[in-house]
Design a protein around this motif. Structure first.
Motif, PDB file in Angstrom:
ATOM      1  N   ARG A 370       0.837  -1.197   0.000  1.00  0.00           N
ATOM      2  CA  ARG A 370       0.000   0.000   0.000  1.00  0.00           C
ATOM      3  C   ARG A 370       0.882   1.261   0.000  1.00  0.00           C
ATOM      4  NH1 ARG A 370      -0.183  -2.825   4.561  1.00  0.00           N
ATOM      5  NH2 ARG A 370       0.253  -1.863   6.601  1.00  0.00           N
ATOM      6  N   GLY A 371       0.482   2.209  -0.832  1.00  0.00           N
ATOM      7  CA  GLY A 371       1.281   3.425  -0.990  1.00  0.00           C
ATOM      8  C   GLY A 371       2.104   3.427  -2.256  1.00  0.00           C
ATOM      9  N   ASN A 372       2.269   2.235  -2.879  1.00  0.00           N
ATOM     10  CA  ASN A 372       3.005   2.150  -4.146  1.00  0.00           C
ATOM     11  C   ASN A 372       2.026   2.483  -5.274  1.00  0.00           C
ATOM     12  OD1 ASN A 372       4.387   1.430  -6.474  1.00  0.00           O
ATOM     13  ND2 ASN A 372       5.288  -0.408  -5.583  1.00  0.00           N
ATOM     14  N   GLU A 373       1.915   3.785  -5.579  1.00  0.00           N
ATOM     15  CA  GLU A 373       0.900   4.243  -6.518  1.00  0.00           C
ATOM     16  C   GLU A 373       1.084   3.660  -7.916  1.00  0.00           C
ATOM     17  OE1 GLU A 373       0.762   8.464  -6.462  1.00  0.00           O
ATOM     18  OE2 GLU A 373       0.153   8.588  -4.363  1.00  0.00           O
ATOM     19  N   LYS A 374       2.308   3.512  -8.354  1.00  0.00           N
ATOM     20  CA  LYS A 374       2.541   2.980  -9.699  1.00  0.00           C
ATOM     21  C   LYS A 374       2.047   1.543  -9.815  1.00  0.00           C
ATOM     22  CE  LYS A 374       3.740   4.584 -12.646  1.00  0.00           C
ATOM     23  NZ  LYS A 374       2.940   5.357 -13.635  1.00  0.00           N
ATOM     24  N   GLU A 375       2.333   0.736  -8.812  1.00  0.00           N
ATOM     25  CA  GLU A 375       1.892  -0.653  -8.860  1.00  0.00           C
ATOM     26  C   GLU A 375       0.380  -0.743  -8.745  1.00  0.00           C
ATOM     27  OE1 GLU A 375       3.997  -4.353  -7.217  1.00  0.00           O
ATOM     28  OE2 GLU A 375       2.611  -3.771  -5.618  1.00  0.00           O
ATOM     29  N   GLU A 376      -0.212   0.145  -7.960  1.00  0.00           N
ATOM     30  CA  GLU A 376      -1.657   0.095  -7.776  1.00  0.00           C
ATOM     31  C   GLU A 376      -2.413   0.363  -9.067  1.00  0.00           C
ATOM     32  OE1 GLU A 376      -2.329   2.849  -4.633  1.00  0.00           O
ATOM     33  OE2 GLU A 376      -1.772   1.425  -3.047  1.00  0.00           O
ATOM     34  N   GLN A 377      -1.781   1.061 -10.004  1.00  0.00           N
ATOM     35  CA  GLN A 377      -2.431   1.289 -11.298  1.00  0.00           C
ATOM     36  C   GLN A 377      -2.648  -0.027 -12.042  1.00  0.00           C
ATOM     37  OE1 GLN A 377      -0.525   4.317 -13.660  1.00  0.00           O
ATOM     38  NE2 GLN A 377      -0.227   5.648 -11.908  1.00  0.00           N
ATOM     39  N   GLN A 533       1.366   3.301 -19.104  1.00  0.00           N
ATOM     40  CA  GLN A 533      -0.002   3.417 -18.597  1.00  0.00           C
ATOM     41  C   GLN A 533      -0.903   4.045 -19.656  1.00  0.00           C
ATOM     42  OE1 GLN A 533      -0.855   1.969 -15.663  1.00  0.00           O
ATOM     43  NE2 GLN A 533       1.273   1.292 -15.877  1.00  0.00           N
ATOM     44  N   GLN A 632       2.988  11.249 -13.746  1.00  0.00           N
ATOM     45  CA  GLN A 632       1.838  10.677 -13.065  1.00  0.00           C
ATOM     46  C   GLN A 632       0.698  10.653 -14.073  1.00  0.00           C
ATOM     47  OE1 GLN A 632       1.485   9.469  -9.882  1.00  0.00           O
ATOM     48  NE2 GLN A 632      -0.591   8.862 -10.411  1.00  0.00           N
ATOM     49  N   ASP A 634      -3.176   9.672 -14.797  1.00  0.00           N
ATOM     50  CA  ASP A 634      -4.439   9.373 -14.116  1.00  0.00           C
ATOM     51  C   ASP A 634      -5.587   9.355 -15.121  1.00  0.00           C
ATOM     52  OD1 ASP A 634      -3.426   9.387 -11.368  1.00  0.00           O
ATOM     53  OD2 ASP A 634      -3.098  11.531 -11.711  1.00  0.00           O
ATOM     54  N   ARG A 654       5.762  14.593 -11.903  1.00  0.00           N
ATOM     55  CA  ARG A 654       5.819  14.124 -10.522  1.00  0.00           C
ATOM     56  C   ARG A 654       6.296  15.260  -9.623  1.00  0.00           C
ATOM     57  NH1 ARG A 654       5.470   8.693 -10.157  1.00  0.00           N
ATOM     58  NH2 ARG A 654       5.796   7.480 -12.043  1.00  0.00           N
TER      59      ARG A 654
END
Length: 655
Positions: A370-377, A533, A632, A634, A654
């Motif tokens: 949790r907190g790893n924004e790139k992986e969460e994508q 992405q 980043q 989104d 970023r």
């Protein structure tokens, strides 16, 4: 020294040297090798090369992902290796030589059933919904079913049988069509052949067992004087339809070679179709029926025997590896045959649980990282996708990368499969996987299957966290060490920029159509985020427009892919369709050339959606920010209809 000379030289050695290269070509994003001995390729070392974004093997091809600059890399590679590149079709043909008989058979089976999946999935949803309406007693209705209590819902239930029957009972029509489509013969003949297998003139396959031999001889037989032939239908039968479909294909190919072109329009269809229909009802149909029944009987016996728990555990654990190899496509045929023979299947419930388990393992990674924004994508959409029945993004994007969550999911799936098999859980239909799969389960097994779902969620989730902590099956993601990213090219630290150079721009849809998350892409290179992405659009019109102003940085000779770069350095790739490079530019028209300056909304490409799909290629179009590691990215919307006037992504520097 060329820009890629160092890595190109290294790649030659790492794939086993030029003598190990049977053929090589490239598409818009990757090098495609056919290696004489794939074991000689040093995969881990190849992945460490600066220009390499990832590798994978598919259909006998060893594929090295380079990105937008693959044409330049390819040219330097073939010059340094002193070899000639091959065409896409030649490489594909050579690749098949690297496949054994089983792999070729599985590939053919996959290519037959893949075009049918949308219908099978929607059919499963329909039958699952009908299952709830007509077979589940509701306490709030005094123990009656919804159809027993409501005239309206009884009518809805009756109406929904129309598409449900069309999809599953008339499945042979889809199979024979798909075979002719894959083999590039006359598709309408495949459709006609399929109809002759399920015609109302025939005794319905579901009524055969309840009809006596005497009645069949009297009312359901063609009498030709010197021999008779039974009028038996093959509703929902898979193998008879496949045997008939392939006979039709090979007869048509034979007669096209030997009948003069001037009269081929008349005689080729006649001499191909009529003998095939005769053989289908006289020989192939009965043989196929017995083969299919034998297979389904063996599978059903194993899953209802005294050691059914072992069958359930093994199949539940090994289904995910089957997906990796492609062998999972064989289960569609077996499931269909089980439903045809036994009115339900004990295989599909375990497939649903395997989907759920893979998603649960990814959910544990989301929690642990949790907190790893790139992986969460990648990870968060992968959980959703797996729990809705599509596991490839979860497996290829997360679980196989770290390995220990994949093993945890296999164990959880095996335990859940063993549990539901012990209690004899069966499904009335197929097509609905993941959490919605409970709709397909026989109502009396709802509670047991729900417990199985909990096992498939809790066990993989907990085991994933335990394996990570103790380091079991885990060499790259130990607790207390730096988290290994999905792809090094996607998580490089962004360089510090002056506030005057900060990027904050919207990317518009380059096509009109329906928007989906990137994880929806059928090609794992895109769905895993390996290329960067972005989003995926299923086009409703065959035109591509510039989603931003900039310069055309890439226009592939086959015109199926175009790249842009704007003044601030944002690089974008629009890849029309999947494997459409094989068309070599057919059905595509380019209105720009490499190096042209374009403004947002300017028309770049045109393509013929119907012709591309008829040729057997999906038109699903990824829209990728290929240097998204620097920004980043989104989404501005998750899914829905879009036009070229709508922004779909925001790209920001970023902080």
């Amino acid at each position: 020294m060329g820009k890629f000379e160092k890595d190109a030289k290294a790649l030659i050695e790492l794939v086993g040297g030029k003598e190990n290269i049977a053929a090589v070509t490239h598409c818009a994003t990757r090098m495609r090798f056919v290696l004489n001995d794939p074991k000689k390729a040093k995969e881990s070392a190849i992945e460490e090369l600066d220009t390499v974004r990832g590798i994978f093997t598919n259909a006998g091809q060893f594929q090295v992902i380079i990105g937008n600059e693959v044409p330049s890399f390819y040219q330097e590679f073939v010059q340094l290796a002193d070899i000639e590149g091959g065409s896409k079709e030649n490489v594909k043909a050579v690749a098949k030589q690297n496949q054994n008989l089983l792999q070729r058979a599985v590939t053919v089976l996959a290519e037959i059933f893949t075009p049918l999946l949308p219908a099978i999935i929607v059919g499963g949803l329909i039958l699952g919904f009908r299952n709830v309406l007509e077979a589940v007693p509701m306490g709030w209705l005094g123990g009656k079913t919804i159809t027993e209590s409501s005239v309206f819902w009884n009518g809805v239930n009756s109406f929904l049988w129309l598409p449900g029957e069309a999809i599953f009972h008339f499945l042979p029509v889809g199979i024979t069509w798909s075979i002719t489509r894959k083999m590039r013969t006359t598709e309408i003949l495949g459709i006609v052949l399929g109809i002759t297998l399920v015609s109302p003139q025939l005794l319905n396959a579901y009524a055969v067992n309840s009809t006596t031999a005497a009645e069949i001889a009297k009312s359901w037989t063609w009498d030709f004087g010197f021999f008779t032939m039974e009028k038996i239908g093959y509703q929902a039968q898979v193998i008879p339809a496949m045997l008939a479909g392939f006979l039709l294909v090979y007869l048509e190919r034979f007669f096209r070679k030997h009948i003069p072109e001037a009269v081929s329009m008349i005689f080729v269809p006649f001499f191909s179709l009529i003998p095939t229909i005769l053989a289908a009802h006289l020989i192939l149909g009965p043989i196929g029926w017995h083969i299919g029944s034998a297979i389904s009987t063996v599978v059903n016996a194993g899953l209802t025997s005294s050691v059914n728990w072992l069958f359930g555990a093994v199949f539940g654990a090994l289904y995910a590896p089957l997906v990796i190899t492609g062998l999972h496509h064989t289960t569609l045929a077996i499931d269909s045959q089980l439903i045809a023979d036994f009115k339900s299947t004990n295989l599909w419930p375990m497939i649903c649980l395997s989907n759920i388990a893979q998603g649960a393992a990814v959910l544990a990674i989301v929690f642990a990282h949790r907190g790893n924004e790139k992986e969460e994508q990648v990870s968060i959409p992968s959980v959703i996708s797996a729990w809705l029945g599509v596991t490839e993004p979860a497996m290829f994007g997360i679980n196989l990368k770290y390995m220990y969550p994949f093993v945890a999911a296999m164990i959880g799936s095996g335990l859940a499969g063993m549990f539901v098999t012990l209690f004899g859980v069966r499904a009335l239909s197929i097509g609905v996987g993941g959490l919605p799969g409970i709709l397909a389960i026989m109502p009396k097994y709802y509670l047991i299957f729900f417990i199985g779902m909990l096992i498939a969620i809790v066990v993989p989730f907990l085991l994933t966290l335990v394996f990570r902590r103790i380091g079991l099956f885990n060499k790259i993601d130990r607790v207390g060490e730096a988290i290994s990213p999905i792809d090094p090219t996607l998580v490089e630290s962004a360089t510090t920029t002056d506030s005057a150079n900060l990027v904050n721009e919207e990317i518009y849809a380059p096509l009109n159509g329906k928007l989906f998350p990137l994880s929806h892409a059928v090609d794992p290179v895109f769905s895993q985020g390996t290329m960067g992405q972005g989003m995926v659009i299923e086009p409703s019109e065959g035109a591509v427009y510039a989603p931003m102003s900039g310069t055309i940085s890439l226009l592939f000779p086959s015109k199926h892919a175009v790249g842009l770069i704007d003044e601030q350095g944002v690089e974008l790739l629009i890849h029309v369709g999947m494997d459409t490079v094989q068309l070599n530019g057919e059905h595509f028209t380019a209105f720009v050339k490499q190096g042209d300056s374009v403004t947002r909304g300017q028309k770049l490409l045109a393509f013929d959606i119907a012709a591309i799909q008829k040729a057997g290629y999906p038109t699903q179009t990824p829209v990728i920010i290929t240097n998204s590691g620097d920004y980043q990215v989104d989404p501005l919307m998750e899914t829905g209809e879009v036009t070229i006037k709508q922004a779909i992504m925001r790209v920001q520097s970023r902080e």
